[in-house]
Design an enzyme around this catalytic site. Sequence first.
Site: not given
Ligand SMILES: NC(=O)c1ccc[n+]([C@@H]2O[C@H](COP(=O)([O-])OP(=O)(O)OC[C@H]3O[C@@H](n4cnc5c(N)ncnc54)[C@H](O)[C@@H]3O)[C@@H](O)[C@H]2O)c1
Length: 449
Positions: A30, A264
């Site tokens: 991250d 979501c």
């Molecule tokens: N949250 C849910 O319940 C859920 C369920 C299914 C799918 N999704 C999908 O999964 C994806 C992620 O969602 P999330 O809730 O985990 O997001 P989140 O914001 O909790 O986590 C994303 C992470 O990516 C990191 N990041 C961003 N740019 C980066 C880079 N260049 N290098 C390294 N790290 C980087 C951020 O610092 C953050 O920690 C989204 O597309 C979401 O729609 C989410």
Amino acid sequence: MIISVIGTGHVGLVTGAGFSEMGHTVICIDQNQDKITSIIDGSIPIYEPSLDEIVSRNKSSGRLHFTTDLAEGICLSDVIFIAVDTPQLSHGQSDLSQLESVTHQVAKASNNKKTIVIKSTVPVSTCRRIDRILRKYGNGTVFNVVSNPEFLREGKAVYDFMNPDRIVLGTRSDDKDAKRTMMKIYEPFEKDHVEIIYTTLETSELIKYSANAFLATKVAFINEMANLCDAVGANITELARGIGLDNRIGSSFLKPGPGYGGSCFPKDTLSLTVQAQEANCPVRIIESVINSNSSHIRRLGRRVSDFCAECWNIDCKSSLLGKKIAVLGLSFKANTDDIRSAASTVIIPFLIKQGAKVMGFDPVLSATEKFTDQFQDTIPTFEAKTDLDTVLWGADVVLVLTEWEEIAKIDWLKKRSILNSPIVVDFRNLFNPDLMRKYGYHYASLGRP
Ligand SMILES: NC(=O)c1ccc[n+]([C@@H]2O[C@H](COP(=O)([O-])OP(=O)(O)OC[C@H]3O[C@@H](n4cnc5c(N)ncnc54)[C@H](O)[C@@H]3O)[C@@H](O)[C@H]2O)c1
């Protein structure tokens, strides 16, 4: 085989921890230094039941690693899962900037053949675009791009990851290598008879949106039925049971509540409508679901003031003026500290605008902090606590928004003495209306006479 997961958020951290629990060696990457440092120091940045246990177990066993060094993580791994956020832009499109930035970094840092797996939820054709970027900027490195959408639910994420209903894998039709690699990763699940759906990149991307849109439709449907029950004097609990026992319908997602929220459903339903419009093939049902859900949430604030006006026999326009309202539950559902698009973020500002003094309760400190941080400029008078009695003390109205166990097991007979007035408005239908009446409460819920 070494796996890396880029993006250590709700999905990435659970994915990384889950794969290490299955026996794989995993590097979680991250860009957020504080997040990585706190995980290395033993503190999990999100509230997710049992996540801390599997992270700590697999860290100790040497299978789970954390870093901010993206280039090193990429070089060391054979398979790279990308789980960065794809938030909503102002017109409903998905913001793919984090994904594209990571893709360029992966292309630049890759030293040999890699399988790139897109876990983020992305609009149809994004994986093809990622494939093109990797080929263009990858200095001749071979990349196999896979779509592997995630279906976990916040609050049950670890359980869902380890016990999936199905696994969806989209690949290019000529890419046998990618399929073989993914089969190896998911082999323990396949042995456990979890169904794996192999399909195209586009179908896999669309399955994720369709699943969320269908579930959102069920939520909006049952909420409309609850409103209709209120209007005609029918009972939503019995109605939901009456339809849910039909196998073609199924009983899950038939509980009325304060509308769907979270990170979501709102963004994915909207993105699906935008994708459909762009394809000149509008999805009218989902457009209606979005409207239905937002008007349902907006109507609920008004229901609180109407109900109070009725109880106190005063004008509903000023029924909340100066009253203390205890709002129970800030997160969008139980067992998570996520407040993104939660009903509380709409209803609390409305109540404050009506002149009420609102105090919020959530059992998780990070949920109370996220809420106050988000609203410190717009509603500076709002206070949130993790102590239930402090919030209930002297309340004129109690409003239930989240189905936390701590809220569901409240003994209302005992709490009666600390309230200023016995009014409970329950938008989760957690309590028995007859019992509440017997205890002397004015009690309102959804779709129950
Ligand atoms: N949250 C849910 O319940 C859920 C369920 C299914 C799918 N999704 C999908 O999964 C994806 C992620 O969602 P999330 O809730 O985990 O997001 P989140 O914001 O909790 O986590 C994303 C992470 O990516 C990191 N990041 C961003 N740019 C980066 C880079 N260049 N290098 C390294 N790290 C980087 C951020 O610092 C953050 O920690 C989204 O597309 C979401 O729609 C989410």
